[in-house]
Design an enzyme around this catalytic site. Structure first.
Site, PDB file in Angstrom:
ATOM      1  N   CYS A  76      37.622  46.063  42.154  1.00  0.00           N
ATOM      2  CA  CYS A  76      37.506  47.622  41.750  1.00  0.00           C
ATOM      3  C   CYS A  76      36.252  48.307  42.425  1.00  0.00           C
ATOM      4  CB  CYS A  76      37.043  47.308  40.128  1.00  0.00           C
ATOM      5  SG  CYS A  76      38.195  46.993  39.162  1.00  0.00           S
ATOM      6  N   HIS A  77      36.529  49.419  42.176  1.00  0.00           N
ATOM      7  CA  HIS A  77      35.650  50.584  42.797  1.00  0.00           C
ATOM      8  C   HIS A  77      34.548  50.570  41.846  1.00  0.00           C
ATOM      9  CE1 HIS A  77      39.081  51.513  45.418  1.00  0.00           C
ATOM     10  NE2 HIS A  77      38.264  51.824  46.182  1.00  0.00           N
ATOM     11  N   MET A 111      41.182  49.734  34.670  1.00  0.00           N
ATOM     12  CA  MET A 111      40.396  48.625  34.393  1.00  0.00           C
ATOM     13  C   MET A 111      39.261  48.562  33.536  1.00  0.00           C
ATOM     14  SD  MET A 111      42.386  46.368  35.670  1.00  0.00           S
ATOM     15  CE  MET A 111      41.705  44.922  35.505  1.00  0.00           C
ATOM     16  N   GLU A 112      38.542  49.731  33.688  1.00  0.00           N
ATOM     17  CA  GLU A 112      37.337  50.030  32.771  1.00  0.00           C
ATOM     18  C   GLU A 112      37.857  49.885  31.257  1.00  0.00           C
ATOM     19  OE1 GLU A 112      36.134  50.952  36.715  1.00  0.00           O
ATOM     20  OE2 GLU A 112      38.138  51.418  35.714  1.00  0.00           O
ATOM     21  N   ASP A 126      33.249  35.883  19.066  1.00  0.00           N
ATOM     22  CA  ASP A 126      31.817  35.321  19.113  1.00  0.00           C
ATOM     23  C   ASP A 126      31.024  35.597  17.746  1.00  0.00           C
ATOM     24  OD1 ASP A 126      29.633  33.697  20.550  1.00  0.00           O
ATOM     25  OD2 ASP A 126      28.623  35.824  20.503  1.00  0.00           O
TER      26      ASP A 126
END
Length: 155
Positions: A76-77, A111-112, A126
């Protein structure tokens, strides 16, 4: 040919040097099936635990992760995000995590958005696992993107 392979078939970043800068947005979603044992702890719009407010903490964790996607996904950039908005709502016994990101750049932010939604969902897991381990993270998916070669919207 896969976009992240060079002519020799080796992994490589996509060269975006010749692309024009444009407004890029993406929205991703993760669904966290919490079940009734956990949802009975919902008070107002959040779940309170010894670790703190679950959804508020998940929003911060998802935002931090979206900003660091290039450190997690090798090809990824590095992008400076203009905006990252994470919202968490409930439907029945599910928590719906929605992550919307945007930037002005030469490459998309799918992707972000996916990393932001995923890490927020993992944070919910969690923080709630003390109540039950019957938590299921499912349906992490890109919902829409704009900018670049083509827009996309999941119906």
């Amino acid at each position: 040919m896969f976009s992240h392979l060079n002519a020799e078939g080796n992994p490589a970043m996509v060269d975006v040097g010749g692309k024009a800068i444009s407004r890029r947005t993406a929205r991703a979603q993760s669904v966290v099936a919490l079940g009734s044992d956990i949802m009975k702890h919902l008070s107002g719009t959040d779940i309170s635990t010894k670790k703190g407010p679950v959804f508020q903490t998940a929003i911060i964790a998802g935002t931090m992760a979206a900003k660091r996607t290039d450190e997690l996904i090798p090809l990824c950039h590095s992008l400076g995000l203009d905006n990252c908005q994470i919202t968490i709502t409930t439907e029945g016994t599910d928590a719906i995590v929605d992550c919307l990101v945007s930037t002005e750049g030469k490459t998309g932010v799918e992707m972000e958005a996916l990393v932001g939604a995923s890490v927020a969902a993992l944070t919910i897991y969690d923080m709630c696992k003390a109540f039950s381990h019957d938590i299921l993270i499912r349906d992490t998916k890109l919902m829409e993107k704009t900018g670049g070669k083509r827009d996309f919207r999941r119906e």
